[in-house]
Design an enzyme around this catalytic site. Structure first.
Site, PDB file in Angstrom:
ATOM      1  N   CYS A  28     -19.186   1.836   9.298  1.00 13.10           N
ATOM      2  CA  CYS A  28     -18.372   1.178  10.315  1.00 13.10           C
ATOM      3  C   CYS A  28     -17.158   2.073  10.512  1.00 13.10           C
ATOM      4  O   CYS A  28     -16.331   2.209   9.603  1.00 13.10           O
ATOM      5  CB  CYS A  28     -17.963  -0.213   9.837  1.00 13.10           C
ATOM      6  N   CYS A  58       0.842  -1.208   0.000  1.00 14.33           N
ATOM      7  CA  CYS A  58       0.000   0.000   0.000  1.00 14.33           C
ATOM      8  C   CYS A  58       0.877   1.257   0.000  1.00 14.33           C
ATOM      9  O   CYS A  58       1.849   1.338   0.745  1.00 14.33           O
ATOM     10  CB  CYS A  58      -0.903  -0.025   1.231  1.00 14.33           C
ATOM     11  N   CYS A  70     -19.243  -6.431   4.622  1.00 16.75           N
ATOM     12  CA  CYS A  70     -18.558  -5.168   4.872  1.00 16.75           C
ATOM     13  C   CYS A  70     -17.293  -5.139   4.017  1.00 16.75           C
ATOM     14  O   CYS A  70     -16.697  -6.183   3.749  1.00 16.75           O
ATOM     15  CB  CYS A  70     -18.200  -5.083   6.358  1.00 16.75           C
ATOM     16  N   CYS A 114       0.570   0.243  10.282  1.00 15.08           N
ATOM     17  CA  CYS A 114       0.088  -0.793   9.360  1.00 15.08           C
ATOM     18  C   CYS A 114       1.181  -1.644   8.729  1.00 15.08           C
ATOM     19  O   CYS A 114       2.090  -1.138   8.056  1.00 15.08           O
ATOM     20  CB  CYS A 114      -0.742  -0.156   8.257  1.00 15.08           C
ATOM     21  N   CYS A 161     -16.075  -9.359   6.458  1.00 12.13           N
ATOM     22  CA  CYS A 161     -15.471  -8.072   6.117  1.00 12.13           C
ATOM     23  C   CYS A 161     -14.237  -8.277   5.236  1.00 12.13           C
ATOM     24  O   CYS A 161     -13.322  -9.010   5.598  1.00 12.13           O
ATOM     25  CB  CYS A 161     -15.083  -7.350   7.403  1.00 12.13           C
ATOM     26  N   CYS A 197       0.488   4.892   6.933  1.00 11.18           N
ATOM     27  CA  CYS A 197      -0.135   4.700   8.252  1.00 11.18           C
ATOM     28  C   CYS A 197       0.867   3.994   9.169  1.00 11.18           C
ATOM     29  O   CYS A 197       1.289   2.863   8.882  1.00 11.18           O
ATOM     30  CB  CYS A 197      -1.415   3.883   8.123  1.00 11.18           C
TER      31      CYS A 197
HETATM   32  N1  SAM Z   1      -6.583   0.356   3.278  1.00 10.33           N
HETATM   33  C1  SAM Z   1      -7.850   0.597   3.813  1.00 10.33           C
HETATM   34  C2  SAM Z   1      -7.876   1.745   4.780  1.00 10.33           C
HETATM   35  O1  SAM Z   1      -6.882   2.041   5.415  1.00 10.33           O
HETATM   36  O2  SAM Z   1      -8.943   2.363   4.905  1.00 10.33           O
HETATM   37  C3  SAM Z   1      -8.476  -0.605   4.474  1.00 10.33           C
HETATM   38  C4  SAM Z   1      -7.657  -1.572   5.299  1.00 10.33           C
HETATM   39  S1  SAM Z   1      -6.939  -0.955   6.808  1.00 10.33           S
HETATM   40  C5  SAM Z   1      -5.894  -2.279   7.245  1.00 10.33           C
HETATM   41  C6  SAM Z   1      -8.297  -0.935   7.959  1.00 10.33           C
HETATM   42  C7  SAM Z   1      -8.047  -0.484   9.362  1.00 10.33           C
HETATM   43  O3  SAM Z   1      -7.322  -1.469  10.074  1.00 10.33           O
HETATM   44  C8  SAM Z   1      -7.216   0.761   9.577  1.00 10.33           C
HETATM   45  O4  SAM Z   1      -7.957   1.937   9.416  1.00 10.33           O
HETATM   46  C9  SAM Z   1      -6.780   0.612  11.012  1.00 10.33           C
HETATM   47  O5  SAM Z   1      -7.710   1.255  11.878  1.00 10.33           O
HETATM   48  C10 SAM Z   1      -6.799  -0.897  11.244  1.00 10.33           C
HETATM   49  N2  SAM Z   1      -5.437  -1.413  11.465  1.00 10.33           N
HETATM   50  C11 SAM Z   1      -4.470  -1.548  10.550  1.00 10.33           C
HETATM   51  N3  SAM Z   1      -3.331  -2.028  11.102  1.00 10.33           N
HETATM   52  C12 SAM Z   1      -3.586  -2.191  12.415  1.00 10.33           C
HETATM   53  C13 SAM Z   1      -2.814  -2.648  13.524  1.00 10.33           C
HETATM   54  N4  SAM Z   1      -1.542  -2.999  13.380  1.00 10.33           N
HETATM   55  N5  SAM Z   1      -3.392  -2.708  14.742  1.00 10.33           N
HETATM   56  C14 SAM Z   1      -4.682  -2.331  14.885  1.00 10.33           C
HETATM   57  N6  SAM Z   1      -5.464  -1.896  13.879  1.00 10.33           N
HETATM   58  C15 SAM Z   1      -4.926  -1.809  12.661  1.00 10.33           C
HETATM   59  C1  DTB Z   2     -10.948  -2.500  11.907  1.00  6.71           C
HETATM   60  O1  DTB Z   2     -11.222  -1.456  12.518  1.00  6.71           O
HETATM   61  N1  DTB Z   2     -10.185  -3.470  12.349  1.00  6.71           N
HETATM   62  C2  DTB Z   2     -10.025  -4.513  11.355  1.00  6.71           C
HETATM   63  C3  DTB Z   2     -11.035  -4.060  10.272  1.00  6.71           C
HETATM   64  N2  DTB Z   2     -11.421  -2.767  10.713  1.00  6.71           N
HETATM   65  C4  DTB Z   2     -10.647  -4.052   8.875  1.00  6.71           C
HETATM   66  C5  DTB Z   2      -8.642  -4.622  10.832  1.00  6.71           C
HETATM   67  C6  DTB Z   2      -7.615  -4.884  11.878  1.00  6.71           C
HETATM   68  C7  DTB Z   2      -6.318  -5.114  11.207  1.00  6.71           C
HETATM   69  C8  DTB Z   2      -5.246  -5.498  12.138  1.00  6.71           C
HETATM   70  C9  DTB Z   2      -3.921  -5.647  11.496  1.00  6.71           C
HETATM   71  C10 DTB Z   2      -3.814  -6.755  10.501  1.00  6.71           C
HETATM   72  O2  DTB Z   2      -4.232  -7.901  10.773  1.00  6.71           O
HETATM   73  O3  DTB Z   2      -3.262  -6.510   9.415  1.00  6.71           O
HETATM   74 FE1  SF4 Z   3      -2.756   1.178   3.421  1.00  4.62          FE
HETATM   75 FE2  SF4 Z   3      -2.601   0.022   5.786  1.00  4.62          FE
HETATM   76 FE3  SF4 Z   3      -3.043   2.625   5.641  1.00  4.62          FE
HETATM   77 FE4  SF4 Z   3      -4.987   0.910   4.858  1.00  4.62          FE
HETATM   78  S1  SF4 Z   3      -4.170   1.165   6.921  1.00  4.62           S
HETATM   79  S2  SF4 Z   3      -4.289   2.766   3.795  1.00  4.62           S
HETATM   80  S3  SF4 Z   3      -3.704  -0.752   4.033  1.00  4.62           S
HETATM   81  S4  SF4 Z   3      -1.159   1.550   4.960  1.00  4.62           S
END
Ligand code: SAM
Ligand code: DTB
Ligand code: SF4
Length: 337
Positions: A205, A69, A145, A76, A113, A73
């Site tokens: 959500c 990506c 979702c 992430c 989801c 973030c």
């Molecule tokens: N790329 C899209 C976005 O960011 O909207 C969708 C996928 S993203 C992984 C969805 C959500 O997962 C993020 O907004 C964040 O709140 C949560 N998330 C991602 N990495 C995480 C982590 N290491 N621990 C907890 N929550 C996480």
């Molecule tokens: C949300 O708030 N938590 C979920 C879902 N929306 C998509 C994602 C959590 C992702 C945790 C890190 C991972 O497994 O990559």
């Molecule tokens: Fe990309 Fe992860 Fe950010 Fe979603 S949360 S926009 S997958 S870097």
């Protein structure tokens, strides 16, 4: 008695607590700062006005497009900017997704989801495939979702027409702290996507993450933002940061589970009718801590050995916990979506 539980005229469903969208930051802080046991007691009372306390919703996540990506973030593992060991995977095939959703349903989930590591949705073949996935999952009698990044009005409408129940797009944290975690998109961009989802008639959500080094005031700021969205997000995921090696937040200080319970209880009082989901991070919580979060008003968890890319508790362990607590899975159509 506090502001949030002043009895109002009882409505037709016997609910004395009215939904509010005009919370001041001070009133959110007043709730968040209450003695924890008083806070949890009040949250549980409101919870029982709006929800069946014997049921929680089980949801299942699937990463349909993984890694690479362009966003930064800080939490992430799927950002291309960090070396986290996540294997990039292109968009999955529809049939594979349909099979995973059917398995999830057969194992008791009522919501499925799908997450994609995209900054935003782009029109074209991949989006058409996602629309097909949505149709396939919806036809399995599951809530569907998606979380695909930023959306336009037109894309939201196409997702709605395909049968999407909900779109996940988190605010993540307070407006003040946000810039410390993400620089490649703005808080306002997130709010815009949420509005597009609303306008298309898809349920929202939207929640956040705790444990990123934010303060109590930032958690209050996040809850304040969420609680003044009108209508409230039907689904509020509260994630505990999963610290992933290689990300800038790999060494963030652990947040006490009592802070998580406090955040959940405040969310329950501010948004009584919403599903509050104890989302990522359960792997690092004891079963007692999870139980406290459920007592504080969380009424949904993600089940299955994996979230998107990180591990989640074993299913057996979760089944044992639910049995020990006397909780049953909410079936499709039983709760607010
Ligand atoms: N790329 C899209 C976005 O960011 O909207 C969708 C996928 S993203 C992984 C969805 C959500 O997962 C993020 O907004 C964040 O709140 C949560 N998330 C991602 N990495 C995480 C982590 N290491 N621990 C907890 N929550 C996480
Ligand atoms: C949300 O708030 N938590 C979920 C879902 N929306 C998509 C994602 C959590 C992702 C945790 C890190 C991972 O497994 O990559
Ligand atoms: Fe990309 Fe992860 Fe950010 Fe979603 S949360 S926009 S997958 S870097």
């Amino acid at each position: 008695m506090s502001e949030s539980c002043v009895p109002n005229a009882v409505d037709q469903l016997g609910r004395g607590t009215a939904l509010r969208y005009d919370w001041t930051r001070d009133s959110v802080r007043e709730i968040y700062d209450r003695p924890l046991l008083d806070l949890i007691f009040a949250a549980q009372q409101v919870h029982r006005e709006f929800h069946d306390p014997a049921r929680i919703q089980l949801c299942r996540l699937l990463s349909i497009k993984t890694g690479g990506c362009p966003e930064d973030c800080g939490y992430c593992p799927q950002s291309a900017r960090y070396d986290t060991g996540v294997q990039n995977q292109p968009l999955m095939a529809v049939e594979e997704v349909r099979r995973a959703a059917k398995r999830a349903r057969d194992e008791g989930a009522s919501r499925f989801c799908m997450g994609a590591a995209w900054r935003e949705v782009r029109d074209g073949r991949d989006f058409d495939t996602v629309l097909e996935m949505v149709r396939a999952v919806a036809s399995l009698n599951l809530e569907v979702c998606c979380t695909l990044g930023m959306l336009t009005d037109d894309q939201a409408q196409r997702l709605a027409a395909a049968g999407l129940t909900a779109y996940n797009h988190n605010l993540d944290t307070s407006p003040e702290f946000y810039g410390r975690i993400i620089s490649t998109r703005r808080y306002e961009d997130r709010l815009r996507t949420i509005q597009a989802v609303r306008r298309a008639g898809i349920t929202v959500c939207c929640g956040g993450i705790i444990g990123m080094g934010e303060s109590d005031e930032d958690r209050i700021g996040l809850l304040h933002q969420l609680a003044n969205l009108e209508p409230h997000p039907e689904s509020v995921p509260i994630n505990m940061l999963v610290r992933v090696h290689g990300t800038p937040l790999a060494d963030a200080e652990l947040v006490d589970a009592l802070v998580l319970a406090r955040t959940i209880a405040t969310a329950r009082l501010l948004m009584p009718a919403s599903m509050v989901r104890l989302s990522a991070g359960r792997n690092s919580l004891s079963r007692e801590a999870v139980s406290l979060c459920l007592l504080a008003g969380a009424n949904s968890i993600f089940v299955g050995e994996k979230l998107l890319t990180t591990p989640n508790p074993e299913r057996d362990k979760d089944d044992r916990l639910l049995r020990d607590l006397g909780l049953q899975a909410l079936e499709h159509g039983q709760g607010p979506s």
